[in-house]
Write an enzyme that holds these catalytic residues in place. Structure first.
Site, short mmCIF file in Angstrom:
data_model
loop_
_atom_site.label_atom_id
_atom_site.label_comp_id
_atom_site.label_asym_id
_atom_site.label_seq_id
_atom_site.Cartn_x
_atom_site.Cartn_y
_atom_site.Cartn_z
N GLY A 160 0.86 -1.19 0.00
CA GLY A 160 0.00 0.00 0.00
C GLY A 160 0.89 1.23 0.00
N ARG A 161 0.37 2.32 0.58
CA ARG A 161 1.16 3.57 0.62
C ARG A 161 2.50 3.36 1.33
NH1 ARG A 161 -3.59 5.44 2.60
NH2 ARG A 161 -4.82 6.76 1.22
N ILE A 162 2.46 2.76 2.52
CA ILE A 162 3.69 2.62 3.30
C ILE A 162 4.62 1.60 2.63
CG2 ILE A 162 4.67 1.95 5.54
CD1 ILE A 162 2.12 3.11 6.85
N ARG A 182 -2.73 -8.40 -1.55
CA ARG A 182 -3.98 -9.02 -1.98
C ARG A 182 -4.15 -8.90 -3.50
NH1 ARG A 182 -8.68 -6.70 1.77
NH2 ARG A 182 -7.40 -4.87 1.53
N THR A 242 6.81 -2.81 11.23
CA THR A 242 6.39 -1.50 11.73
C THR A 242 4.88 -1.36 11.58
OG1 THR A 242 6.89 -0.58 9.55
CG2 THR A 242 8.56 -0.26 11.26
N ARG A 244 1.76 -3.97 12.70
CA ARG A 244 1.11 -4.35 13.95
C ARG A 244 1.71 -5.67 14.41
NH1 ARG A 244 -0.36 0.04 14.26
NH2 ARG A 244 -2.43 0.91 14.60
N GLU A 273 1.40 -4.81 23.37
CA GLU A 273 1.92 -3.50 23.75
C GLU A 273 1.14 -2.93 24.93
OE1 GLU A 273 1.93 -0.69 20.52
OE2 GLU A 273 2.90 -2.12 19.21
N HIS A 294 7.06 1.40 19.50
CA HIS A 294 6.00 1.92 18.60
C HIS A 294 6.20 3.41 18.30
CE1 HIS A 294 1.61 1.20 17.20
NE2 HIS A 294 2.15 2.21 16.52
C1 8YV Z 1 0.14 5.87 15.52
C2 8YV Z 1 0.01 3.74 14.10
O1 8YV Z 1 1.09 6.53 16.25
O2 8YV Z 1 -1.37 5.20 12.86
C3 8YV Z 1 -1.13 4.08 13.20
O3 8YV Z 1 -1.82 3.12 12.81
O4 8YV Z 1 0.31 2.64 14.28
C4 8YV Z 1 0.82 4.72 14.84
O5 8YV Z 1 1.93 5.01 14.07
C5 8YV Z 1 -0.97 5.42 16.44
O6 8YV Z 1 -1.79 4.50 15.86
C6 8YV Z 1 -1.80 6.58 16.92
O7 8YV Z 1 -3.09 6.15 17.32
#
Ligand code: 8YV
Length: 332
Positions: A160-162, A182, A242, A244, A273, A294
């Protein structure tokens, strides 16, 4: 008579400028102490709020949503991932859910690249060495040898974007880009990245030197990297996450690194976490893994932009329009 401002409950402290703007626009109930709210406090919040602004540290589950008052019409999440929110239940109750995509892409990709480099190039190990009790005895040709990046295969899970932003960086470091998603990416993106698509995740895993997890956590991606799949990977390969923690079977990952069945990992996210698996902590002390709390999206600019997105989503919704960043059932 002026229109009544919506009651917006914000569960954590946000950057000053964001909070100031929220105070101007909304009847904002802010969390000045920045203490994570309990389930009971969240239930109280949804009873009275028109809008809830949660973050990843809040579990907006069925139980909390069951307490929602008639005014709660929008959950404007401060964050991209929404796996801490029971979105299906929220939507079924007529509550719109929004998130903050796009604004944290580059920051997360930077940190992913840092973790891709960190373990094979022994970055944390080298840096702690100079501040440790033992003194440095000087340079030697056979000392602190890591693994070369250029020419290695990077397998990205979730283009995706990331994922694409990680691929762009990695390509500049000379890594060969492979991905599982997917759907196959658009032809121009594949061409730009010279990326190879693997429909079969199993087949991709068996051939990669480094695997980066960049997909959201959904029921379909829970433990996507299961013990069985981790076993398909080469013993000299690395994993970076990075996205989940839940996407990887963390216990199996730790056991395999401990047993030298995998070379190491760079992790910014964890299954429980803020608790961290003690096995991972031990591996970090032995420099087999690099662990971060995180913080991949944690830049001042990113947090400000996230706040702006939340405000735009609330404002647009309150003005009677579709907010730009709605979370749709097809994303779950
Ligand atoms: C955020 C993240 O800092 O945006 C997300 O999905 O995992 C993090 O980088 C966090 O979720 C803020 O709610």
């Amino acid at each position: 008579m002026p229109k009544k401002k919506p009651l917006v409950v914000v569960t954590r402290r946000l950057p000053d400028m964001v909070e100031t703007r929220m105070r101007e626009l909304f009847d904002a109930r802010l969390n000045v102490e920045d203490r994570a709210m309990s389930q009971t406090e969240l239930a109280e919040a949804v009873k009275m709020a028109d809008v809830l602004v949660p973050t990843i540290t809040d579990r907006i589950d069925n139980g909390v949503l069951a307490q929602a008052g008639p005014n709660l019409k929008l959950i404007a999440n401060f964050g991209n991932g929404v796996d801490h929110i029971d979105v299906a239940t929220a939507l079924a109750r007529g509550i719109t859910v929004t998130n903050t995509p796009g604004v944290l892409t580059e920051d997360v990709a930077d940190m992913t690249m840092a973790l891709i480099l960190a373990v094979p190039r022994r970055l944390a190990e080298g840096s702690t060495l100079l501040t440790a009790e033992d003194e440095w005895h000087g340079w030697s040709p056979t000392w602190m040898l890591g693994k070369r990046m250029a020419g290695k295969r990077l397998g990205i899970i979730g283009m995706g974007r990331i994922g694409s932003a990680v691929a762009r960086r990695a390509k500049a470091f000379g890594l060969q880009i492979h991905y599982h998603n997917r759907r196959k990416a658009a032809a121009d993106l594949e061409e730009e990245l010279e990326a190879t698509y693997w429909e079969s995740l199993d087949q991709m895993l068996a051939r990669m030197d480094i695997v980066s997890v960049n997909c959201p956590h959904t029921p379909a991606t829970y433990h996507l990297l299961s013990a069985r799949r981790l076993k398909l990977m080469k013993p000299e390969s690395y994993i970076v996450n990075t996205a989940r923690g839940h996407v990887i079977d963390e216990g199996a990952l730790a056991r395999m690194i401990e047993a030298n069945e995998l070379a190491g990992a760079g992790l910014d996210v964890f299954e429980e976490e803020p608790a961290i698996n003690p096995k991972l902590l031990k591996l970090a002390r032995n420099h087999k893994v690099v662990l971060l709390p995180h913080m991949a999206s944690a830049t001042s600019e990113g947090r400000f932009d996230m706040g702006e997105k939340v405000i735009v989503n609330i404002k647009t919704f309150m003005d009677g329009h579709r907010p730009p960043d709605r979370v749709l059932p097809s994303m779950l």
